[in-house]
Design a protein around this motif. Structure first.
Motif, PDB file in Angstrom:
ATOM      1  N   LEU A   1       0.800  -1.316   0.006  1.00  0.00           N
ATOM      2  CA  LEU A   1      -0.308   0.082   0.140  1.00  0.00           C
ATOM      3  C   LEU A   1       0.860   1.423  -0.009  1.00  0.00           C
ATOM      4  O   LEU A   1       0.650   2.136  -0.930  1.00  0.00           O
ATOM      5  CB  LEU A   1      -0.924   0.065   1.256  1.00  0.00           C
ATOM      6  N   LYS A   2       1.918   1.239   0.858  1.00  0.00           N
ATOM      7  CA  LYS A   2       2.781   2.449   0.883  1.00  0.00           C
ATOM      8  C   LYS A   2       3.528   2.671  -0.332  1.00  0.00           C
ATOM      9  O   LYS A   2       3.317   3.942  -0.829  1.00  0.00           O
ATOM     10  CB  LYS A   2       3.672   2.221   2.244  1.00  0.00           C
ATOM     11  N   TRP A   3       4.131   1.705  -0.858  1.00  0.00           N
ATOM     12  CA  TRP A   3       4.875   1.849  -2.035  1.00  0.00           C
ATOM     13  C   TRP A   3       3.982   1.937  -3.360  1.00  0.00           C
ATOM     14  O   TRP A   3       4.536   2.679  -4.356  1.00  0.00           O
ATOM     15  CB  TRP A   3       5.835   0.843  -2.298  1.00  0.00           C
ATOM     16  N   THR A   4       2.789   1.765  -3.209  1.00  0.00           N
ATOM     17  CA  THR A   4       1.850   1.793  -4.329  1.00  0.00           C
ATOM     18  C   THR A   4       1.399   3.294  -4.538  1.00  0.00           C
ATOM     19  O   THR A   4       1.495   3.967  -5.499  1.00  0.00           O
ATOM     20  CB  THR A   4       0.459   1.013  -4.388  1.00  0.00           C
ATOM     21  N   ILE A   5       1.227   4.040  -3.180  1.00  0.00           N
ATOM     22  CA  ILE A   5       1.073   5.285  -3.269  1.00  0.00           C
ATOM     23  C   ILE A   5       2.126   6.138  -3.436  1.00  0.00           C
ATOM     24  O   ILE A   5       1.873   7.148  -4.422  1.00  0.00           O
ATOM     25  CB  ILE A   5       0.250   5.553  -1.832  1.00  0.00           C
ATOM     26  N   LEU A   6       3.260   5.778  -2.995  1.00  0.00           N
ATOM     27  CA  LEU A   6       4.433   6.588  -3.233  1.00  0.00           C
ATOM     28  C   LEU A   6       4.953   6.506  -4.578  1.00  0.00           C
ATOM     29  O   LEU A   6       5.226   7.592  -5.480  1.00  0.00           O
ATOM     30  CB  LEU A   6       5.644   6.235  -2.556  1.00  0.00           C
ATOM     31  N   ALA A   7       4.676   5.261  -5.461  1.00  0.00           N
ATOM     32  CA  ALA A   7       5.002   5.171  -6.880  1.00  0.00           C
ATOM     33  C   ALA A   7       4.004   5.976  -7.500  1.00  0.00           C
ATOM     34  O   ALA A   7       4.318   6.832  -8.584  1.00  0.00           O
ATOM     35  CB  ALA A   7       5.055   4.035  -7.305  1.00  0.00           C
ATOM     36  N   ALA A   8       2.855   6.015  -7.172  1.00  0.00           N
ATOM     37  CA  ALA A   8       1.586   6.702  -8.143  1.00  0.00           C
ATOM     38  C   ALA A   8       1.831   8.079  -7.939  1.00  0.00           C
ATOM     39  O   ALA A   8       1.690   9.167  -8.863  1.00  0.00           O
ATOM     40  CB  ALA A   8       0.279   6.295  -7.642  1.00  0.00           C
ATOM     41  N   SER A   9       2.306   8.485  -6.612  1.00  0.00           N
ATOM     42  CA  SER A   9       2.283  10.039  -6.329  1.00  0.00           C
ATOM     43  C   SER A   9       3.686  10.597  -7.025  1.00  0.00           C
ATOM     44  O   SER A   9       3.669  11.672  -7.471  1.00  0.00           O
ATOM     45  CB  SER A   9       2.515   9.983  -4.871  1.00  0.00           C
ATOM     46  N   ALA A  10       4.804   9.695  -7.261  1.00  0.00           N
ATOM     47  CA  ALA A  10       6.115  10.070  -8.099  1.00  0.00           C
ATOM     48  C   ALA A  10       5.679  10.518  -9.314  1.00  0.00           C
ATOM     49  O   ALA A  10       6.073  11.585  -9.912  1.00  0.00           O
ATOM     50  CB  ALA A  10       7.062   9.057  -7.730  1.00  0.00           C
ATOM     51  N   GLY A  11       4.944   9.379  -9.943  1.00  0.00           N
ATOM     52  CA  GLY A  11       4.533   9.737 -11.394  1.00  0.00           C
ATOM     53  C   GLY A  11       3.671  10.932 -11.654  1.00  0.00           C
ATOM     54  O   GLY A  11       3.997  11.766 -12.502  1.00  0.00           O
TER      55      GLY A  11
END
Length: 191
Positions: free
Chosen positions: A114-124
């Motif tokens: 969950l954390k890294w999905t949000i971080l990756a989506a937020s980075a893009g």
């Protein structure tokens, strides 16, 4: 091995179609005197594609799908080249964070995912929030020859709409990825 390539190509085409539909049909156009901007869901599928297929294939799906959306709509036809580049970059950045940095596809920890999905989506999408208005201003001003004030107005509107699209895209892509990533066949596609 061959069936994985066919499946990856098929899913890339599916994601491109979803990006097209998300931009062409799931949107609200905001016409401006200097052009148009749109609230749409195409970016959500671009990010989802990068999360599911990796950065290159997800970015390619977003670039192809939303560029076709631009080409088939007279309001956005002039934006097609910049759309291709920006959407490809969204996918590359999302995929980089998700799969090269976080190794998201190898994790079975739900809170980590969950954390890294949000971080990756937020980075893009963070990239898009910053660069969409800048590239739009430069593209309209110097390549299309728009008046500086007109290009600035369009870039300002673009910034606000892009931020709204980014927030909704992160939420939608995260929810869909968490649901779809439980499928081991899909997880095996990610490098």
């Amino acid at each position: 091995m061959k069936s994985n390539s066919v499946l990856r190509l098929s899913l890339t085409a599916l994601m491109a179609a979803l990006c097209y539909i998300g931009f062409q049909y799931l949107k609200i156009d905001i016409p401006l005197p200097t052009g148009a901007v749109a609230i749409h869901f195409g970016n959500a599928f671009c990010v989802l594609g990068a999360l599911l297929l990796g950065g290159f294939y997800g970015g390619l799906a977003g670039a192809v799908g939303m560029t076709l959306g631009d080409l088939f709509n007279p309001l956005y036809i002039m934006s097609a080249p910049k759309t291709f580049i920006l959407k490809l970059c969204i996918g590359l950045i999302t995929g980089l964070v998700a799969h090269k940095i976080a190794k998201l596809s190898k994790s079975s920890d739900k809170s980590y995912t969950l954390k890294w999905t949000i971080l990756a989506a937020s980075a893009g999408m963070g990239f898009n929030v910053i660069f969409e208005p800048i590239v739009s201003f430069l593209y309209n001003r110097f390549l299309l020859g728009a008046d500086a004030n007109a290009a600035k107005i369009l870039a300002t509107w673009m910034g606000g709409v892009t931020l709204f699209n980014a927030v909704t895209s992160v939420i939608i892509a995260t929810v869909l990825y968490l649901a779809l990533s439980k499928n081991s066949k899909i997880k095996s596609l990610i490098q």
